[in-house]
Design an enzyme around this catalytic site. Structure first.
Site, PDB file in Angstrom:
ATOM      1  N   GLY A 213     -22.800 -17.640  -4.023  1.00  0.00           N
ATOM      2  CA  GLY A 213     -22.004 -16.423  -4.242  1.00  0.00           C
ATOM      3  C   GLY A 213     -22.639 -15.224  -3.576  1.00  0.00           C
ATOM      4  N   ASN A 214     -22.207 -14.031  -3.961  1.00  0.00           N
ATOM      5  CA  ASN A 214     -22.779 -12.808  -3.395  1.00  0.00           C
ATOM      6  C   ASN A 214     -22.827 -11.727  -4.477  1.00  0.00           C
ATOM      7  OD1 ASN A 214     -20.227 -11.204  -3.266  1.00  0.00           O
ATOM      8  ND2 ASN A 214     -19.639 -12.928  -1.959  1.00  0.00           N
ATOM      9  N   ARG A 215     -23.342 -10.573  -4.118  1.00  0.00           N
ATOM     10  CA  ARG A 215     -23.615  -9.545  -5.123  1.00  0.00           C
ATOM     11  C   ARG A 215     -22.416  -8.668  -5.470  1.00  0.00           C
ATOM     12  NH1 ARG A 215     -29.069  -8.577  -5.906  1.00  0.00           N
ATOM     13  NH2 ARG A 215     -30.444  -9.617  -4.437  1.00  0.00           N
ATOM     14  N   SER A 216     -21.260  -8.898  -4.897  1.00  0.00           N
ATOM     15  CA  SER A 216     -20.134  -7.995  -5.154  1.00  0.00           C
ATOM     16  C   SER A 216     -19.679  -8.089  -6.618  1.00  0.00           C
ATOM     17  CB  SER A 216     -18.966  -8.363  -4.235  1.00  0.00           C
ATOM     18  OG  SER A 216     -17.864  -7.554  -4.550  1.00  0.00           O
ATOM     19  N   ALA A 281     -15.740  -9.469  -1.183  1.00  0.00           N
ATOM     20  CA  ALA A 281     -16.814 -10.000  -0.326  1.00  0.00           C
ATOM     21  C   ALA A 281     -16.603 -11.509  -0.281  1.00  0.00           C
ATOM     22  CB  ALA A 281     -18.166  -9.654  -0.912  1.00  0.00           C
TER      23      ALA A 281
END
Ligand code: CTP
Length: 416
Positions: A213-216, A281
């Site tokens: 995943g990502n930090r959004s 994102a």
């Protein structure tokens, strides 16, 4: 100074009689903790739900409901004149009617009639009362006069019933109020416009317990949705893993997890949209073969293992929407905007990367953010450059994500 969000303000918080009156306590605390001076003006019936002692303790100021208290100081005139902003939450159908007709039959209504500052009213009532043409006509009258009426949320009402009419979370009301106090307009510039927004960050499945995943967080996408709803748009949000955030009141939210789900839902909704904003994102790659069972720390070279996950490229969703517009699956006048999450590096600045991205993706506008640990993702502020495919570029100074959303939607409304 208008627009300076750090300046403490003199605020009047009005509270009307309804079960949601208890939520006003959180709203009062939110403003006092931010350094604002708060005077609470309840209606008589509000005091049946929350006692004046609670309002006095939370605001640190005396509370009165009638124009006949502090008569020597003409309280309703002084409070109205001195206020930098008035927020009324919850407001009943009766209060909306009284203000729409210029009544001044209690201290709160009289204060509103005197005030020249921004007034924000957050109604809460049963769905039937909210949807009644009389209430809707009063709301329209108030909005025409420049009063900001916050759209109610949909959800559980006083009894067992559920529907539009619920008071939004105090944090949402405070966000809208601060955006207005900072100078943003809530005029109905997007009335009749269908807006489709992607928000959050996609997650790609490795195995039943792991993902990439990502930090959004989804905050910027949700802020765009909230301001667009407030300006009259019909808003759909395709939300990738945003369950931690309260849903934007008045918007339809479609939850998704992966990039391919996000793409599918966006393409389902896009033919109805006048404006598409890709704030999500999106993972550029995903594991090629997600495991059916939890993967083990195997070091066997020929069995699937966590230290060698084979990846495959995800579709570029934004580019696919631009392509769908080019081949007329979407209306040619659909406006499409992207975001560019950039860190810059030794070879190029964030702006150079963003210019290349705008060209490559083929969208109409691109909001370029400098991201990184502690910057933008998960934070409540944002900043960057808003770039137009025709060469225009405007700097968006550091501000709350709602204020940034208001500036972005100002530009997009001009394009529409
Ligand atoms: N985006 C998309 N599909 C992808 C990747 C990105 O739709 N597979 C969209 C994002 O929602 C955003 C824009 O494209 O609106 C730019 O995203 P960003 O992550 O900054 O760019 P990338 O295309 O991933 O390019 P790079 O990794 O080279 O920065």
């Amino acid at each position: 100074m208008p627009g300076d969000q750090s300046q403490p303000r003199n605020l009047v918080i009005g509270v009307c009689g309804g079960i949601a009156a208890y939520k006003s306590c959180q709203l009062i605390r939110d403003f006092t903790e931010a350094g604002d001076q708060v005077r609470v003006i309840p209606t008589e019936s509000a005091l049946r739900f929350v006692g004046s002692a609670t309002f006095e303790a939370l605001s640190g100021n005396p509370v009165s409901t009638t124009v006949f208290s502090e008569v020597d100081e003409v309280a309703h005139v002084r409070l109205g004149q001195e206020a930098d902003g008035i927020v009324i939450a919850p407001a009943t159908a009766d209060f909306l009617a009284r203000v729409a007709h210029g009544r001044a039959d209690d201290l709160l209504a009289a204060t509103v009639l005197v005030a020249a500052c921004p007034v924000i009213i957050a109604p809460a009532m049963h769905t039937e009362m909210w949807e009644n043409p009389a209430t809707q006509a009063n709301v329209a009258t108030l909005r025409e006069r420049g009063i900001v009426v916050v759209n109610p949320a949909t959800g559980r009402l006083t009894g067992k019933d559920s529907g539009p009419g619920r008071l939004p979370e105090p944090s949402h009301i405070a966000d809208i109020a601060r955006t207005v106090f900072s100078g943003a307009s809530m005029k109905q510039t997007l009335a009749g416009v269908n807006v489709l927004i992607s928000a959050g960050g996609t997650q790609e499945i490795i195995d039943p317990v792991r993902f990439i995943g990502n930090r959004s967080s989804g905050k910027q996408g949700f802020a765009l949705a909230e301001i667009a709803v407030q300006r009259g748009a019909t808003v759909t949000v395709v939300a990738a893993n945003c369950a931690a955030l309260p849903a934007p009141p008045g918007a339809t939210v479609i939850p998704v997890e992966t990039t391919r789900e996000l793409q599918q839902e966006l393409h389902n909704q896009a033919p109805e949209a006048d404006l598409i904003i890709m704030a999500a994102a999106v993972s550029d790659f995903r594991p090629a073969n997600p495991a059916e069972f939890k993967m083990k720390k195997s070091h066997e070279t020929d069995s699937p293992s966590l230290n060698r996950i084979e990846m495959t490229e995800n579709p570029d969703v934004l580019a696919s929407l631009v392509k769908a517009r080019a081949n007329r699956t979407l209306a040619p006048e659909t406006v499409i905007m992207g975001f560019a999450a950039e860190t810059g590096d030794d070879t190029q600045s964030i702006l150079t990367y963003a210019e290349e991205k705008l060209e490559r993706k083929g969208c109409d506008m691109l909001m370029c953010n400098e991201v990184g640990v502690g910057k933008v993702f998960g934070q409540s502020t944002n900043q960057g450059y808003l770039m137009d495919k025709d060469g225009g570029i405007s700097e968006i100074a550091a501000a709350t994500k709602h204020m940034v959303a208001a500036q972005i939607l100002d530009k997009l409304a001009l394009r529409l």
